[in-house]
Design an enzyme around this catalytic site. Structure first.
Site, PDB file in Angstrom:
ATOM      1  N   LYS A 109      40.708  37.007  31.392  1.00  0.00           N
ATOM      2  CA  LYS A 109      41.612  35.850  31.343  1.00  0.00           C
ATOM      3  C   LYS A 109      41.007  34.605  30.682  1.00  0.00           C
ATOM      4  O   LYS A 109      41.740  33.722  30.239  1.00  0.00           O
ATOM      5  CB  LYS A 109      42.073  35.484  32.761  1.00  0.00           C
ATOM      6  CG  LYS A 109      43.076  36.456  33.352  1.00  0.00           C
ATOM      7  CD  LYS A 109      43.557  35.962  34.692  1.00  0.00           C
ATOM      8  CE  LYS A 109      44.525  36.935  35.329  1.00  0.00           C
ATOM      9  NZ  LYS A 109      45.042  36.442  36.617  1.00  0.00           N
ATOM     10  N   ASP A 169      50.492  32.574  36.541  1.00  0.00           N
ATOM     11  CA  ASP A 169      50.040  32.847  37.917  1.00  0.00           C
ATOM     12  C   ASP A 169      50.432  31.751  38.910  1.00  0.00           C
ATOM     13  O   ASP A 169      50.986  32.036  39.973  1.00  0.00           O
ATOM     14  CB  ASP A 169      48.513  33.016  37.952  1.00  0.00           C
ATOM     15  CG  ASP A 169      48.072  34.339  37.350  1.00  0.00           C
ATOM     16  OD1 ASP A 169      48.847  35.314  37.403  1.00  0.00           O
ATOM     17  OD2 ASP A 169      46.947  34.394  36.819  1.00  0.00           O
TER      18      ASP A 169
END
Ligand code: ATR
Length: 279
Positions: free
Chosen positions: A72, A108
């Protein structure tokens, strides 16, 4: 099963490991439900091959990819543009191919926030305790400071990391986070650490949970197990509890909307929960 043909657009999740991901089931289910011609697979990409993999995504004109651990952060080096919010979050979990330009987003924290709202848990004007100062915590701290939590207290096993993150939030969002846990009540308590996640089932990120009572909402980002020791203890103290499954589903829904530029119906969350995740 929908038909895969010459027009099918490609989506995937890139991770290492990746075989336990629920994203393929979830995204393919949504495509089938919506009658959209996409297919979503899981691609195992080792860290030394991430750059090549991203070039492959570009070369093969994938419509987009989700990015999971451990990529990420690194992926940000290899894409063309990063949304302002993902830059603040410091990580990217969704890359959309916009006519050859790879644009990074992070769904997220928004996914987590939507899962809280879905359960009637508000953040605006609330006193919030966040446990953990790693990669999962940072986007939540940024978003909750932007939303206007009344106060955010950040605690971490390694206190210096909490102080570092609080400093970052002050610089980037102009919001002051406390790193001293001294209130006797919080409206919302959130675990962003991996303590209690399979296979470390016995671990709990907090020793003293005596400040939690029936007026507290307690959320854990972990969804495996569905009830961590932390949530069990909170529930026993009378708190309303919520696990990380809602976050998993909502971050996927938001990513799907970014990939396809289509607004999914409100009830898609319930449908996915019931039809993909009900055992
Ligand atoms: P990432 O950044 O990839 O999310 P990380 O930096 O390892 O992962 O962060 C994980 C978070 O979980 C950290 O806040 C970590 O605390 P430390 O900074 O002290 O390492 C926290 N964490 C992991 N296991 C824990 C445990 N058993 N008890 C309490 N906190 C834990």
């Amino acid at each position: 099963m929908f038909e895969i043909n010459g027009h099918t657009k490609q989506l995937a999740i890139l991770g290492y490991p990746v075989e336990h991901s629920f994203s393929p089931q979830m995204h393919n289910f949504i495509s089938e439900k919506m009658g959209l011609n996409y297919v979503y697979t899981a691609l195992e990409v080792s860290p030394d091959k991430l750059k090549d993999a991203i070039e492959g995504i570009r070369a093969m004109k994938f419509a987009g990819v989700n990015i999971t651990a451990p990529h990420k952060y690194e992926v940000m080096k290899y894409i063309d543009e990063i949304s302002e919010q993902a830059r603040k979050f410091g990580s990217v979990n969704t890359v959309v191919n916009k006519c050859g330009k790879l644009v990074g987003y992070n769904t997220d924290a928004d996914g987590f926030y939507r899962s809280l709202l879905h359960e009637g848990i508000e953040i605006k004007d609330r006193d919030v305790l966040i446990i953990g100062a790693g990669g999962a915590s940072k986007p939540v701290c940024v978003l909750f400071s932007q939303i206007g939590a009344k106060s955010i207290t950040l605690v971490n096993r390694t206190k210096e990391k909490a102080e570092e993150l609080a400093e970052y939030i002050h610089t980037v969002c102009g919001y002051k986070i406390s790193t001293t846990h001294c209130r006797n009540h919080y409206d919302v308590v959130i675990n962003t650490t991996s303590a209690g996640m399979y296979p470390q089932l016995e671990e709990c990120p907090l020793d003293d949970m005596s400040f939690i009572d029936k007026k507290t909402a307690v959320a854990d980002m972990i969804y495996n197990p569905s009830e961590t020791v932390f949530l069990k203890r909170a529930k026993k103290a009378g708190a309303k509890t919520i696990n990380g499954l809602g976050m998993l589903i909502y971050q996927g829904i938001i990513a799907y909307e970014l990939f396809t530029n289509i607004k999914l119906p409100e009830n898609i969350f319930e449908t996915v929960t019931k039809e993909v995740f009900s055992k």
